[in-house]
Design a protein around this motif. Structure first.
Motif, PDB file in Angstrom:
ATOM      1  N   PRO A  33      12.505 -13.142 -13.729  1.00 23.86           N
ATOM      2  CA  PRO A  33      11.430 -13.557 -13.083  1.00 23.86           C
ATOM      3  C   PRO A  33      11.481 -13.001 -11.681  1.00 23.86           C
ATOM      4  O   PRO A  33      12.348 -12.740 -11.015  1.00 23.86           O
ATOM      5  CB  PRO A  33      11.452 -15.141 -12.784  1.00 23.86           C
ATOM      6  N   LEU A  34      10.066 -12.257 -11.162  1.00 27.33           N
ATOM      7  CA  LEU A  34      10.070 -11.949  -9.976  1.00 27.33           C
ATOM      8  C   LEU A  34       9.027 -12.518  -9.119  1.00 27.33           C
ATOM      9  O   LEU A  34       7.774 -13.052  -9.529  1.00 27.33           O
ATOM     10  CB  LEU A  34       9.519 -10.469 -10.320  1.00 27.33           C
ATOM     11  N   TRP A  35       9.235 -12.764  -7.840  1.00 31.39           N
ATOM     12  CA  TRP A  35       8.349 -13.008  -6.844  1.00 31.39           C
ATOM     13  C   TRP A  35       8.126 -11.813  -5.650  1.00 31.39           C
ATOM     14  O   TRP A  35       9.106 -11.217  -5.426  1.00 31.39           O
ATOM     15  CB  TRP A  35       8.750 -14.316  -6.154  1.00 31.39           C
ATOM     16  N   LEU A  36       6.836 -11.884  -5.120  1.00 29.19           N
ATOM     17  CA  LEU A  36       6.728 -10.913  -4.093  1.00 29.19           C
ATOM     18  C   LEU A  36       6.656 -11.389  -2.704  1.00 29.19           C
ATOM     19  O   LEU A  36       6.138 -12.367  -2.778  1.00 29.19           O
ATOM     20  CB  LEU A  36       5.432 -10.062  -4.501  1.00 29.19           C
ATOM     21  N   ARG A 257       6.279   5.846  -6.446  1.00 25.34           N
ATOM     22  CA  ARG A 257       4.913   6.007  -6.747  1.00 25.34           C
ATOM     23  C   ARG A 257       4.265   5.191  -8.053  1.00 25.34           C
ATOM     24  O   ARG A 257       3.449   4.381  -7.875  1.00 25.34           O
ATOM     25  CB  ARG A 257       4.693   7.582  -7.331  1.00 25.34           C
ATOM     26  N   SER A 258       5.170   4.888  -9.087  1.00 26.68           N
ATOM     27  CA  SER A 258       4.980   4.087 -10.049  1.00 26.68           C
ATOM     28  C   SER A 258       5.065   2.596  -9.528  1.00 26.68           C
ATOM     29  O   SER A 258       4.003   1.881  -9.920  1.00 26.68           O
ATOM     30  CB  SER A 258       6.186   4.175 -11.052  1.00 26.68           C
ATOM     31  N   ALA A 259       5.770   2.254  -8.549  1.00 26.28           N
ATOM     32  CA  ALA A 259       5.721   0.952  -8.338  1.00 26.28           C
ATOM     33  C   ALA A 259       4.322   0.709  -7.270  1.00 26.28           C
ATOM     34  O   ALA A 259       3.999  -0.412  -7.552  1.00 26.28           O
ATOM     35  CB  ALA A 259       6.922   0.530  -7.142  1.00 26.28           C
ATOM     36  N   MET A 260       4.070   1.661  -6.612  1.00 27.05           N
ATOM     37  CA  MET A 260       2.672   1.453  -5.771  1.00 27.05           C
ATOM     38  C   MET A 260       1.723   1.077  -6.882  1.00 27.05           C
ATOM     39  O   MET A 260       0.809   0.252  -6.527  1.00 27.05           O
ATOM     40  CB  MET A 260       2.482   2.878  -4.883  1.00 27.05           C
ATOM     41  N   ALA A 261       1.616   1.754  -7.829  1.00 19.60           N
ATOM     42  CA  ALA A 261       0.481   1.669  -8.923  1.00 19.60           C
ATOM     43  C   ALA A 261       0.665   0.299  -9.367  1.00 19.60           C
ATOM     44  O   ALA A 261      -0.474  -0.361  -9.529  1.00 19.60           O
ATOM     45  CB  ALA A 261       0.690   2.751  -9.868  1.00 19.60           C
ATOM     46  N   VAL A 262       1.965  -0.046  -9.778  1.00 17.74           N
ATOM     47  CA  VAL A 262       2.036  -1.293 -10.480  1.00 17.74           C
ATOM     48  C   VAL A 262       1.611  -2.487  -9.317  1.00 17.74           C
ATOM     49  O   VAL A 262       0.955  -3.481  -9.740  1.00 17.74           O
ATOM     50  CB  VAL A 262       3.397  -1.529 -10.949  1.00 17.74           C
ATOM     51  N   GLY A 275       7.041   0.290   1.455  1.00 20.92           N
ATOM     52  CA  GLY A 275       6.688  -1.127   1.119  1.00 20.92           C
ATOM     53  C   GLY A 275       7.033  -1.369  -0.581  1.00 20.92           C
ATOM     54  O   GLY A 275       7.310  -2.514  -1.031  1.00 20.92           O
ATOM     55  N   ALA A 276       6.866  -0.510  -1.540  1.00 22.52           N
ATOM     56  CA  ALA A 276       7.071  -0.372  -2.670  1.00 22.52           C
ATOM     57  C   ALA A 276       8.593  -0.184  -3.280  1.00 22.52           C
ATOM     58  O   ALA A 276       8.801  -0.281  -4.601  1.00 22.52           O
ATOM     59  CB  ALA A 276       6.036   0.472  -3.582  1.00 22.52           C
ATOM     60  N   VAL A 277       9.366   0.220  -2.450  1.00 20.15           N
ATOM     61  CA  VAL A 277      10.663   0.673  -2.864  1.00 20.15           C
ATOM     62  C   VAL A 277      11.543  -0.596  -3.396  1.00 20.15           C
ATOM     63  O   VAL A 277      12.184  -0.341  -4.512  1.00 20.15           O
ATOM     64  CB  VAL A 277      11.538   1.016  -1.646  1.00 20.15           C
ATOM     65  N   PRO A 278      11.536  -1.796  -2.933  1.00 25.73           N
ATOM     66  CA  PRO A 278      12.072  -2.919  -3.542  1.00 25.73           C
ATOM     67  C   PRO A 278      11.557  -3.209  -4.905  1.00 25.73           C
ATOM     68  O   PRO A 278      12.363  -3.249  -5.965  1.00 25.73           O
ATOM     69  CB  PRO A 278      11.922  -3.945  -2.917  1.00 25.73           C
ATOM     70  N   THR A 279      10.222  -3.077  -5.248  1.00 22.94           N
ATOM     71  CA  THR A 279       9.575  -3.104  -6.741  1.00 22.94           C
ATOM     72  C   THR A 279      10.177  -2.020  -7.312  1.00 22.94           C
ATOM     73  O   THR A 279      10.327  -2.148  -8.617  1.00 22.94           O
ATOM     74  CB  THR A 279       8.058  -3.298  -6.123  1.00 22.94           C
ATOM     75  N   ALA A 280      10.145  -0.820  -6.876  1.00 21.12           N
ATOM     76  CA  ALA A 280      10.628   0.135  -7.708  1.00 21.12           C
ATOM     77  C   ALA A 280      12.001   0.021  -8.464  1.00 21.12           C
ATOM     78  O   ALA A 280      12.089   0.359  -9.398  1.00 21.12           O
ATOM     79  CB  ALA A 280      10.690   1.454  -6.909  1.00 21.12           C
ATOM     80  N   ALA A 281      13.025  -0.512  -7.431  1.00 19.64           N
ATOM     81  CA  ALA A 281      14.188  -0.701  -8.037  1.00 19.64           C
ATOM     82  C   ALA A 281      14.144  -2.025  -9.131  1.00 19.64           C
ATOM     83  O   ALA A 281      15.020  -1.855 -10.083  1.00 19.64           O
ATOM     84  CB  ALA A 281      15.008  -1.436  -6.869  1.00 19.64           C
ATOM     85  N   TYR A 282      13.477  -2.988  -8.964  1.00 19.32           N
ATOM     86  CA  TYR A 282      13.214  -3.968  -9.817  1.00 19.32           C
ATOM     87  C   TYR A 282      12.740  -3.304 -11.132  1.00 19.32           C
ATOM     88  O   TYR A 282      13.159  -3.594 -12.396  1.00 19.32           O
ATOM     89  CB  TYR A 282      12.351  -5.164  -9.645  1.00 19.32           C
TER      90      TYR A 282
END
Length: 320
Positions: A33-36, A257-262, A275-282
């Motif tokens: 599970p993920l929270w932002l 870039r992919s995480a920014m789009a998501v 700001g998208a770097v942590p989500t990119a890791a996930y």
């Protein structure tokens, strides 16, 4: 940096920030599970407002009269400009020419005097202004008051989700990661704080592996799309990262870039590359991360409109 320092900072800045929520991601992997944590919702669109407000709140009257100086590629610049305006303090902000224009414009809009300089010159120019005007330097990360202010994010995460397992945080100069890790590890000793940085500016990962700071050239660090993550840690922040980060992973620019789009299309959040770097890791490096309930800090949303348009267009093309 102690938990008491961070709690004191939280009290100082409470009236000037947004206490950002934890947003559930229904589109994320149900097994992980993920929270932002959307720091994009702050008044200047990034987490930096926390450290800036705390640092300026600690200035005495003489220092306030002399004004402040900051150097930054963007979000710290806007934060100090905003905080100074709210406190009635004169601010001079030094920014490199490579800074996205939107960040320069936003900094000027807050009433600061912006000085644009060449690459690698921002600290030198800032110190020249300090000497000339007798002003006070407010560094972007290398100061206990800045680290404590950023650490209030970790305090909020621990309060809102005491059973969190993993916190993903971007790493550059290290102030944000140092502050969050200090708060989370003090309050939730079983939680893991994982740093994330761009592969093209992964000097911190190399430094942690070596046990001491490894210098990367400005040209080498500037290759990454994540313009807010091109700094290097200081001795102060590196000491925090060594002792309090559980691990550090890197992500590619394509993954960013992919995480920014998501984030834009599924999370309804506009995130700048940093700001998208942590989500990119996930999204792309789950195998390298501990399992469990995960929070990804979305540290900023001050993205160049043309870049965001390009990222979203490419993501649609890839689906076709």
């Amino acid at each position: 940096m102690t938990l008491d320092d961070i709690r004191a900072a939280a009290d100082r800045i409470a009236s000037g920030i947004v206490r950002t929520p934890l947003l559930t991601c229904t589109w994320a992997d149900p097994e992980r599970p993920l929270w932002l944590k959307p720091e994009t919702l702050q008044p200047i669109g990034a987490f930096k407002i926390r450290g800036a407000l705390n640092a300026l709140a600690r200035l005495d009257e003489d220092a306030r009269r002399r004004g402040v100086v900051a150097y930054s590629s963007g979000n710290h610049a806007q934060a100090v400009a905003y905080a100074a305006a709210s406190e009635g303090i004169t601010a001079h902000i030094v920014m490199p020419r490579s800074t996205p224009q939107i960040k320069i414009d936003n900094t000027r809009a807050h009433g600061a005097e912006v000085v644009v300089c060449g690459e690698g010159e921002r600290e030198k120019v800032a110190y020249e202004i300090v000497a000339e005007r007798g002003a006070v330097l407010v560094p972007p990360f290398d100061h206990p008051d800045i680290i404590a202010g950023q650490g209030t994010i970790g305090l909020e995460i621990a309060e809102d989700m005491p059973d969190v397992d993993v916190v993903l945080v971007p790493v550059s100069g290290g102030g944000l990661a140092s502050g969050i890790a200090s708060a989370v590890t003090a309050l939730l000793p079983n939680a893991k704080v994982i740093g994330v940085e761009p592969e093209l500016a992964s000097d911190t990962k190399e430094s942690l592996q070596a046990g001491s700071i490894i210098e990367w050239s400005i040209e080498k660090r500037n290759r990454t799309i994540a313009d807010g993550l091109r700094s290097q840690p200081s001795e102060l922040t590196f000491a925090h990262l060594r002792s309090r980060l559980h691990d550090l992973v890197t992500v590619t620019d394509d993954e960013i870039r992919s995480a920014m789009a998501v984030l834009a299309r599924k999370g309804r959040l506009v995130a700048e590359p940093s700001g998208a770097v942590p989500t990119a890791a996930y999204l792309h490096h789950a195998a390298e991360l501990p399992a469990g309930r995960t929070v990804a800090v979305v540290s900023g949303g001050n993205v160049d409109p043309a870049l965001l348009s390009d990222v979203l267009t490419r993501s649609l093309d890839e689906e076709d």
